[in-house]
Scaffold this active site. Sequence first.
Site, PDB file in Angstrom:
ATOM      1  N   PHE A   1       0.928  -1.254   0.049  1.00 52.31           N
ATOM      2  CA  PHE A   1       0.055   0.028   0.100  1.00 52.31           C
ATOM      3  C   PHE A   1       0.677   1.217  -0.203  1.00 52.31           C
ATOM      4  O   PHE A   1       0.382   2.153  -0.635  1.00 52.31           O
ATOM      5  CB  PHE A   1      -0.763   0.113   1.354  1.00 52.31           C
ATOM      6  CG  PHE A   1      -2.319  -0.865   1.046  1.00 52.31           C
ATOM      7  CD1 PHE A   1      -2.632  -1.480  -0.016  1.00 52.31           C
ATOM      8  CD2 PHE A   1      -3.156  -0.959   2.359  1.00 52.31           C
ATOM      9  CE1 PHE A   1      -3.910  -1.938  -0.211  1.00 52.31           C
ATOM     10  CE2 PHE A   1      -4.338  -1.406   1.958  1.00 52.31           C
ATOM     11  CZ  PHE A   1      -4.676  -2.083   1.049  1.00 52.31           C
TER      12      PHE A   1
ATOM     13  N   CYS B   1     -21.940 -12.306   0.244  1.00 50.38           N
ATOM     14  CA  CYS B   1     -22.989 -11.430   0.286  1.00 50.38           C
ATOM     15  C   CYS B   1     -23.243 -10.606   1.589  1.00 50.38           C
ATOM     16  O   CYS B   1     -22.779 -11.062   2.644  1.00 50.38           O
ATOM     17  CB  CYS B   1     -24.556 -12.108   0.216  1.00 50.38           C
ATOM     18  SG  CYS B   1     -25.845 -11.203   0.626  1.00 50.38           S
TER      19      CYS B   1
ATOM     20  N   HIS C   1      -7.721  -9.756   8.211  1.00 48.24           N
ATOM     21  CA  HIS C   1      -8.432  -8.841   7.214  1.00 48.24           C
ATOM     22  C   HIS C   1      -9.204  -9.520   6.237  1.00 48.24           C
ATOM     23  O   HIS C   1      -9.309  -9.221   5.292  1.00 48.24           O
ATOM     24  CB  HIS C   1      -7.188  -7.883   6.615  1.00 48.24           C
ATOM     25  CG  HIS C   1      -6.768  -6.990   7.592  1.00 48.24           C
ATOM     26  ND1 HIS C   1      -5.645  -6.076   7.420  1.00 48.24           N
ATOM     27  CD2 HIS C   1      -7.233  -6.466   8.660  1.00 48.24           C
ATOM     28  CE1 HIS C   1      -5.538  -5.317   8.479  1.00 48.24           C
ATOM     29  NE2 HIS C   1      -6.198  -5.568   9.310  1.00 48.24           N
TER      30      HIS C   1
HETATM   31  P1  NAD Z   1       2.033  -1.546   4.065  1.00 48.81           P
HETATM   32  O1  NAD Z   1       1.760  -1.349   2.648  1.00 48.81           O
HETATM   33  O2  NAD Z   1       1.425  -0.443   5.156  1.00 48.81           O
HETATM   34  O3  NAD Z   1       3.517  -1.624   4.490  1.00 48.81           O
HETATM   35  C1  NAD Z   1       4.160  -2.719   3.768  1.00 48.81           C
HETATM   36  C2  NAD Z   1       5.871  -2.571   4.572  1.00 48.81           C
HETATM   37  O4  NAD Z   1       6.414  -3.606   3.810  1.00 48.81           O
HETATM   38  C3  NAD Z   1       6.531  -1.182   4.413  1.00 48.81           C
HETATM   39  O5  NAD Z   1       6.895  -0.630   5.455  1.00 48.81           O
HETATM   40  C4  NAD Z   1       7.463  -1.724   3.207  1.00 48.81           C
HETATM   41  O6  NAD Z   1       8.681  -0.905   3.454  1.00 48.81           O
HETATM   42  C5  NAD Z   1       7.570  -3.078   3.552  1.00 48.81           C
HETATM   43  N1  NAD Z   1       8.129  -4.046   2.349  1.00 48.81           N
HETATM   44  C6  NAD Z   1       7.856  -3.914   1.229  1.00 48.81           C
HETATM   45  N2  NAD Z   1       8.337  -4.859   0.366  1.00 48.81           N
HETATM   46  C7  NAD Z   1       9.118  -5.468   1.301  1.00 48.81           C
HETATM   47  C8  NAD Z   1      10.017  -6.604   1.387  1.00 48.81           C
HETATM   48  N3  NAD Z   1      10.258  -7.532   0.157  1.00 48.81           N
HETATM   49  N4  NAD Z   1      10.746  -7.138   2.421  1.00 48.81           N
HETATM   50  C9  NAD Z   1      10.497  -6.523   3.625  1.00 48.81           C
HETATM   51  N5  NAD Z   1       9.724  -5.530   3.776  1.00 48.81           N
HETATM   52  C10 NAD Z   1       8.863  -5.060   2.471  1.00 48.81           C
HETATM   53  O7  NAD Z   1       1.153  -2.874   4.467  1.00 48.81           O
HETATM   54  P2  NAD Z   1       0.458  -3.441   5.797  1.00 48.81           P
HETATM   55  O8  NAD Z   1       1.559  -3.430   7.094  1.00 48.81           O
HETATM   56  O9  NAD Z   1       0.408  -4.998   5.538  1.00 48.81           O
HETATM   57  O10 NAD Z   1      -0.807  -2.958   6.063  1.00 48.81           O
HETATM   58  C11 NAD Z   1      -1.824  -2.354   4.952  1.00 48.81           C
HETATM   59  C12 NAD Z   1      -2.914  -3.323   4.599  1.00 48.81           C
HETATM   60  O11 NAD Z   1      -2.674  -3.748   3.320  1.00 48.81           O
HETATM   61  C13 NAD Z   1      -3.203  -4.459   5.325  1.00 48.81           C
HETATM   62  O12 NAD Z   1      -4.356  -4.338   5.909  1.00 48.81           O
HETATM   63  C14 NAD Z   1      -3.186  -5.496   4.123  1.00 48.81           C
HETATM   64  O13 NAD Z   1      -4.532  -6.154   4.303  1.00 48.81           O
HETATM   65  C15 NAD Z   1      -3.361  -4.840   3.136  1.00 48.81           C
HETATM   66  N6  NAD Z   1      -2.644  -5.147   1.801  1.00 48.81           N
HETATM   67  C16 NAD Z   1      -2.572  -6.585   1.425  1.00 48.81           C
HETATM   68  C17 NAD Z   1      -1.926  -6.863   0.484  1.00 48.81           C
HETATM   69  C18 NAD Z   1      -1.773  -8.637   0.108  1.00 48.81           C
HETATM   70  O14 NAD Z   1      -2.443  -9.317   0.520  1.00 48.81           O
HETATM   71  N7  NAD Z   1      -0.708  -8.850  -0.362  1.00 48.81           N
HETATM   72  C19 NAD Z   1      -1.312  -6.063  -0.478  1.00 48.81           C
HETATM   73  C20 NAD Z   1      -1.858  -4.787  -0.503  1.00 48.81           C
HETATM   74  C21 NAD Z   1      -2.217  -4.442   0.819  1.00 48.81           C
END
Ligand code: NAD
Length: 252
Positions: A31, A123, A115
């Site tokens: 995100f 639904c 989440h």
């Molecule tokens: P976030 O996007 O807030 O943070 C992700 C963190 O991961 C960042 O600080 C970034 O620096 C770090 N990061 C990115 N790539 C990395 C890597 N290869 N190795 C180590 N660190 C890395 O995400 P969050 O804390 O999960 O919170 C945001 C919300 O995003 C969650 O509620 C989640 O449900 C949702 N989300 C989920 C997905 C998925 O399912 N893959 C994708 C996008 C967002």
Amino acid sequence: MTELAELLRDAQRVVAFTGAGISTESGIPDFRSPGGVWTRYDPREFTFDRYVESAEVRRNSWAMRTELFDGRPSPNAAHRALAQLESEGRALGVITQNIDGLHQDAGSRKVIEIHGTMRDVECIGAAPRMGTPDGCGFRREAEWVFALLEGGQDDPRCPQCGGIIKSATISFGQMMPTDAMEEAVDIVQQADVVLTIGSSLQVYPAAEIPMIGKEAGARMVIINREETPYDSQADLVIHANAGETLQRAVLD
Ligand code: NAD
């Protein structure tokens, strides 16, 4: 041996807490990083209430989902390392904020999805209020809705009651599932090591979960590309890619 490998060597009850960053090496954007999802879509559009009120928001939401998770991504070394620790009997499970299902694909059996999951749709009723789904119980794999979208329906409805169909994920402004949160708190309190991987630790209440483990006696490790608000309280902080780090510490 890396410092992380040493710390994990004696661990018997590892609990991982994972966020979007664990899946970026599988090609799913997070995100908040540059190029992440929120640089291209407006987060204010994706609240639960806006989804209920607006057919346009629902259409955009299906389009975003199709774009993000197109091509069936595969788990990477970080997901595989966690599955391996569990299969060796040294991990209690994974608590994930992710909705992508990649922990299960890697072989993890105990996965608490706080989440929800994008693999299913459900639904939520015709006019749910207060961030609380009010559906008839209809739930299907996401492929069901994608077939309808491809067939030209842009706002699919519940075939049982006519209610709104939504991905089985927790949106902004939507009530958290109490069962999953309780289970997460319970498991993290039993941990001897909490591995926080790829989470900016900015989304509450989820971000508090690793600290609950730490306060119950676990050692806390943070693996994240960039700083988090909890770095100063961790026993070990690694600012690096999760896949490469866990490959070296667990799989090699
Ligand atoms: P976030 O996007 O807030 O943070 C992700 C963190 O991961 C960042 O600080 C970034 O620096 C770090 N990061 C990115 N790539 C990395 C890597 N290869 N190795 C180590 N660190 C890395 O995400 P969050 O804390 O999960 O919170 C945001 C919300 O995003 C969650 O509620 C989640 O449900 C949702 N989300 C989920 C997905 C998925 O399912 N893959 C994708 C996008 C967002």
